[in-house]
Design a protein around this motif. Structure first.
Motif, mmCIF file in Angstrom:
data_model
loop_
_atom_site.group_PDB
_atom_site.id
_atom_site.type_symbol
_atom_site.label_atom_id
_atom_site.label_comp_id
_atom_site.label_asym_id
_atom_site.label_seq_id
_atom_site.Cartn_x
_atom_site.Cartn_y
_atom_site.Cartn_z
ATOM 1 N N SER A 1 19.297 2.548 -4.871
ATOM 2 C CA SER A 1 19.102 3.671 -5.781
ATOM 3 C C SER A 1 18.759 4.936 -4.997
ATOM 4 O O SER A 1 18.590 4.909 -3.780
ATOM 5 N N ASN A 2 18.623 6.039 -5.710
ATOM 6 C CA ASN A 2 18.372 7.323 -5.060
ATOM 7 C C ASN A 2 16.911 7.519 -4.637
ATOM 8 O O ASN A 2 16.553 8.607 -4.173
ATOM 9 N N HIS A 3 16.101 6.523 -4.800
ATOM 10 C CA HIS A 3 14.708 6.573 -4.331
ATOM 11 C C HIS A 3 14.337 5.132 -3.987
ATOM 12 O O HIS A 3 13.866 4.387 -4.842
ATOM 13 N N SER A 4 14.604 4.738 -2.740
ATOM 14 C CA SER A 4 14.512 3.312 -2.425
ATOM 15 C C SER A 4 14.122 3.076 -0.970
ATOM 16 O O SER A 4 14.152 3.993 -0.141
ATOM 17 N N TYR A 5 13.793 1.810 -0.669
ATOM 18 C CA TYR A 5 13.258 1.439 0.637
ATOM 19 C C TYR A 5 14.022 0.260 1.247
ATOM 20 O O TYR A 5 14.422 -0.666 0.537
ATOM 21 N N TYR B 1 12.576 2.129 6.368
ATOM 22 C CA TYR B 1 13.569 3.167 6.139
ATOM 23 C C TYR B 1 13.646 3.491 4.641
ATOM 24 O O TYR B 1 13.348 2.639 3.802
ATOM 25 N N GLY B 2 14.033 4.728 4.354
ATOM 26 C CA GLY B 2 14.111 5.136 2.961
ATOM 27 C C GLY B 2 15.398 5.875 2.658
ATOM 28 O O GLY B 2 16.041 6.444 3.537
ATOM 29 N N LYS B 3 15.765 5.869 1.389
ATOM 30 C CA LYS B 3 16.939 6.606 0.904
ATOM 31 C C LYS B 3 16.478 7.678 -0.093
ATOM 32 O O LYS B 3 15.838 7.364 -1.092
ATOM 33 N N ASN B 4 16.769 8.916 0.244
ATOM 34 C CA ASN B 4 16.481 10.068 -0.637
ATOM 35 C C ASN B 4 15.026 10.123 -1.076
ATOM 36 O O ASN B 4 14.727 10.323 -2.250
ATOM 37 N N HIS C 1 0.790 -1.230 0.000
ATOM 38 C CA HIS C 1 0.000 0.000 0.000
ATOM 39 C C HIS C 1 0.824 1.284 0.000
ATOM 40 O O HIS C 1 0.296 2.346 -0.334
ATOM 41 N N HIS C 2 2.096 1.195 0.362
ATOM 42 C CA HIS C 2 2.928 2.406 0.406
ATOM 43 C C HIS C 2 4.105 2.332 -0.564
ATOM 44 O O HIS C 2 4.263 3.206 -1.420
ATOM 45 N N VAL C 3 4.923 1.299 -0.427
ATOM 46 C CA VAL C 3 6.169 1.225 -1.194
ATOM 47 C C VAL C 3 5.915 1.044 -2.688
ATOM 48 O O VAL C 3 6.425 1.811 -3.517
ATOM 49 N N ILE C 4 5.132 0.040 -3.043
ATOM 50 C CA ILE C 4 4.924 -0.248 -4.469
ATOM 51 C C ILE C 4 4.226 0.911 -5.188
ATOM 52 O O ILE C 4 4.687 1.331 -6.265
ATOM 53 N N PRO C 5 3.131 1.474 -4.637
ATOM 54 C CA PRO C 5 2.511 2.625 -5.337
ATOM 55 C C PRO C 5 3.467 3.795 -5.517
ATOM 56 O O PRO C 5 3.474 4.438 -6.578
ATOM 57 N N ASP C 6 4.290 4.081 -4.501
ATOM 58 C CA ASP C 6 5.241 5.185 -4.610
ATOM 59 C C ASP C 6 6.287 4.902 -5.682
ATOM 60 O O ASP C 6 6.642 5.787 -6.471
ATOM 61 N N LYS D 1 26.209 -5.143 -5.865
ATOM 62 C CA LYS D 1 24.894 -4.756 -6.378
ATOM 63 C C LYS D 1 24.733 -3.243 -6.299
ATOM 64 O O LYS D 1 25.195 -2.607 -5.368
ATOM 65 N N ARG D 2 24.014 -2.681 -7.282
ATOM 66 C CA ARG D 2 23.751 -1.252 -7.297
ATOM 67 C C ARG D 2 22.344 -0.980 -7.845
ATOM 68 O O ARG D 2 21.739 -1.839 -8.486
ATOM 69 N N ASN D 3 21.852 0.209 -7.572
ATOM 70 C CA ASN D 3 20.552 0.669 -8.079
ATOM 71 C C ASN D 3 19.383 -0.221 -7.661
ATOM 72 O O ASN D 3 18.447 -0.436 -8.425
ATOM 73 N N LEU D 4 19.439 -0.718 -6.420
ATOM 74 C CA LEU D 4 18.331 -1.515 -5.893
ATOM 75 C C LEU D 4 17.236 -0.590 -5.379
ATOM 76 O O LEU D 4 17.502 0.418 -4.724
ATOM 77 N N ASP D 5 15.992 -0.942 -5.663
ATOM 78 C CA ASP D 5 14.856 -0.130 -5.245
ATOM 79 C C ASP D 5 14.308 -0.546 -3.885
ATOM 80 O O ASP D 5 13.730 0.264 -3.168
ATOM 81 N N ILE D 6 14.486 -1.815 -3.545
ATOM 82 C CA ILE D 6 13.961 -2.348 -2.285
ATOM 83 C C ILE D 6 14.970 -3.349 -1.736
ATOM 84 O O ILE D 6 15.473 -4.200 -2.477
ATOM 85 N N VAL D 7 15.267 -3.232 -0.450
ATOM 86 C CA VAL D 7 16.106 -4.226 0.222
ATOM 87 C C VAL D 7 15.350 -4.755 1.436
ATOM 88 O O VAL D 7 14.868 -3.980 2.264
#
Length: 270
Positions: free
Chosen positions: A235-239, A266-269, A88-93, A203-209
């Motif tokens: 990545s610069n917009h990730s969770y 937690y979030g990044k940028n 409800h939060h991470v995927i829609p964003d 690994k780089r540019n991961l959106d979710i960990v």
């Protein structure tokens, strides 16, 4: 009677920490001793020092030993609150953000994936909630080669699948003797890989960990190193999801604490 003297315990503890970042203390010493006792029972070693000398010089044997001391407790859809926040939060964003950037690939890492229930859950949820024009890439890693082999097989007993919602079980699994097999459409989304969190994954540019109930095995210094490596990998917009009993409170990190209606993460940028 204790398997290890205090000096021997110190030697094993230091070797394990140096190799993996896993931190044994007096409070969990019995776990380490029980694993060593089992190793000695199945081998021809005269004493614990012979076993220590082996794992100290043989990297393959050390990996097998590290495999034996990890605890692989997991289940499908573990922590429903996390998955509510995911859906409800991470995927829609991420959908909104990715559409703006024109990059319709979602990369998700399950770090410490154990026998695979978590990455398969993540892949199913992403498959269910992402638009069809999005691409899904899930990578799953663990320190236990034995657990990874189970994960790659994708077969789970009737007991293991009890936490899966009926609609997911019907859609993404095939009934087999004694249990269920994950369908290829989900298996092909996941790459399983051996990885020791003490080191950079590359690994780089991961959106979710997802790294849940893993940090509890590390001391503060090792936890900080793992979290810093996650930052570099994301990545610069990730969770980032960690265990409900784990926290980054008091740690010097740039991750932002996010309190959603369902769970904290937690979030990044963001």
């Amino acid at each position: 009677m204790s398997v290890l003297t205090d000096i021997e315990f110190g030697k094993f503890k230091d070797l394990i920490y140096k190799a993996s970042g896993i931190h044994f203390t007096e409070s969990n010493r019995t776990i380490l001793e029980s694993r060593i006792r089992e190793k000695l029972r199945k081998s021809s070693f005269e004493n614990v020092n012979e076993f220590y000398d082996l794992i100290n010089r043989d990297e393959g044997e050390l990996k097998l030993f590290l495999d034996s001391i990890t605890t692989n407790l997991t289940r499908f859809f573990r922590n429903n609150a996390h998955y509510s926040a995911f859906e409800h939060h991470v995927i829609p964003d991420l959908i909104e953000y990715k559409r703006k950037t024109g990059n319709k690939v979602i990369r998700c890492w399950s770090a410490g994936c154990s026998t695979g229930e978590e990455p398969y859950t993540n892949a199913m949820v992403l498959k269910e909630f992402l638009p069809p024009d999005f691409k899904i890439e899930v990578v799953a890693s663990d320190l236990s080669l034995k657990s990874l082999m189970t994960a790659q097989e994708g077969f789970y007993s009737d007991l293991k699948v009890k936490g899966i919602p009926p609609e997911y079980l019907a859609k993404y699994f095939i009934k087999a003797t004694g249990g269920y097999k994950v369908k290829d459409e989900i298996k092909k989304l996941i790459a399983f890989d051996y990885h020791n969190l003490k080191f950079d994954s590359g690994k780089r540019n991961l959106d979710i960990v997802f790294c849940r109930n893993v940090l509890i095995y590390f001391d503060e210094a090792a936890q900080k190193n793992v979290i810093d490596r996650f930052w570099d990998a994301m990545s610069n917009h990730s969770y980032l999801f960690i265990g409900h009993s784990e926290s980054l409170f008091g740690m010097k990190t740039s991750f932002e604490f996010i309190r959603t209606e369902w769970a904290c993460l937690y979030g990044k940028n963001l």
